[in-house]
Design an enzyme around this catalytic site. Sequence first.
Site, mmCIF file in Angstrom:
data_model
loop_
_atom_site.group_PDB
_atom_site.id
_atom_site.type_symbol
_atom_site.label_atom_id
_atom_site.label_comp_id
_atom_site.label_asym_id
_atom_site.label_seq_id
_atom_site.Cartn_x
_atom_site.Cartn_y
_atom_site.Cartn_z
ATOM 1 N N PRO A 2 0.845 -1.200 0.000
ATOM 2 C CA PRO A 2 0.000 0.000 0.000
ATOM 3 C C PRO A 2 0.879 1.250 0.000
ATOM 4 C CG PRO A 2 -0.476 -1.400 1.907
ATOM 5 C CD PRO A 2 0.722 -1.971 1.226
ATOM 6 N N GLU A 3 0.601 2.166 -0.895
ATOM 7 C CA GLU A 3 1.312 3.439 -0.896
ATOM 8 C C GLU A 3 0.366 4.523 -0.379
ATOM 9 O OE1 GLU A 3 4.103 4.580 -3.733
ATOM 10 O OE2 GLU A 3 4.560 2.566 -4.424
ATOM 11 N N HIS A 93 -3.783 -15.163 8.846
ATOM 12 C CA HIS A 93 -3.187 -13.810 8.851
ATOM 13 C C HIS A 93 -4.162 -12.717 9.293
ATOM 14 C CE1 HIS A 93 0.000 -15.882 6.789
ATOM 15 N NE2 HIS A 93 -0.714 -16.037 5.691
ATOM 16 N N ARG A 111 2.551 -10.839 5.511
ATOM 17 C CA ARG A 111 3.994 -10.750 5.735
ATOM 18 C C ARG A 111 4.366 -10.131 7.081
ATOM 19 N NH1 ARG A 111 6.671 -8.818 0.198
ATOM 20 N NH2 ARG A 111 8.543 -9.214 1.421
#
Length: 279
Positions: A2-3, A93, A111
């Site tokens: 995500p930016e 997750h 991650r």
Amino acid sequence: MPELPEVETIKTALAHSIGKCVIKGLIINNYRLRLPVPHDMSEKICHQSIIDYQRRAKYILIHLSNNLSLIWHMGMSGRVKISDTKPTTIEKHDHIILETTNGWVTYNDARRFGVFTYCETNRLNEHPLLKKIGLEPFDEKLTDAYLRNRFQKKNVPIKVALLDQEIVTGIGNIYASETLYLAGIDPTRPAKDISADECGILLSSFRKVLSDAIAAGGSTLKDYQKPDGSLGYFQNLHCVYNKTGQKCPQCTCDINQTGGIRKIVQAGRSSFFCPQKQK
Ligand SMILES: [Zn+2]
């Protein structure tokens, strides 16, 4: 990853769908994120009201009524799922589930490079994660002269300088390539050789690239509740990113002769550019 535009979209989605409400409960399935989730997180945030949402760089800050703020970073792969009712299944997750009086928020991160922690609201600027962050892209203190001054002190290519979060925060790897493409500047040029005029072009370019992406996120927001309630990333706007060998949107050249959009690696990150358009 995500930016800034995606984080802005997630923040807006949270503010719209959860908004100002009371945190009723917190389920932590995994404390081991990039920074460990504090063990007293539940007692610090439960039964507090959410009074505001803010984005600083790629952190979402959720300000609470007890003068604490949640600091939340999506890491490399974080996703947020929002639902009106308690999630019936816990996916792999799903590390953190927040129950509020307005719905449920689940943070999923395969991650585990994300961060979910808290800090006193009036000490956020001193927090180790936040204190060195540069100007926001839309901050009015950010000018051509500021950019030129900072770039002149950097002995790196302009692409690498654009990624320096202590100069401008929130221009990630995708939008650095897109900005240089729009500005017509070769990513390999030394930052200190970028002229004052070109700094002005860079400034308007990254503002346009980021605001277009934020607008695209906003326009997809109404459909954000996919079956799993997750928010999509929007990567179909890009002109050069991940388009090696393709023709760029502004070229009339023959890609059989030019090879089209080129990929190089700078400071360990991929850069994409059009050698015909970017000088
Ligand atoms: Zn081109």
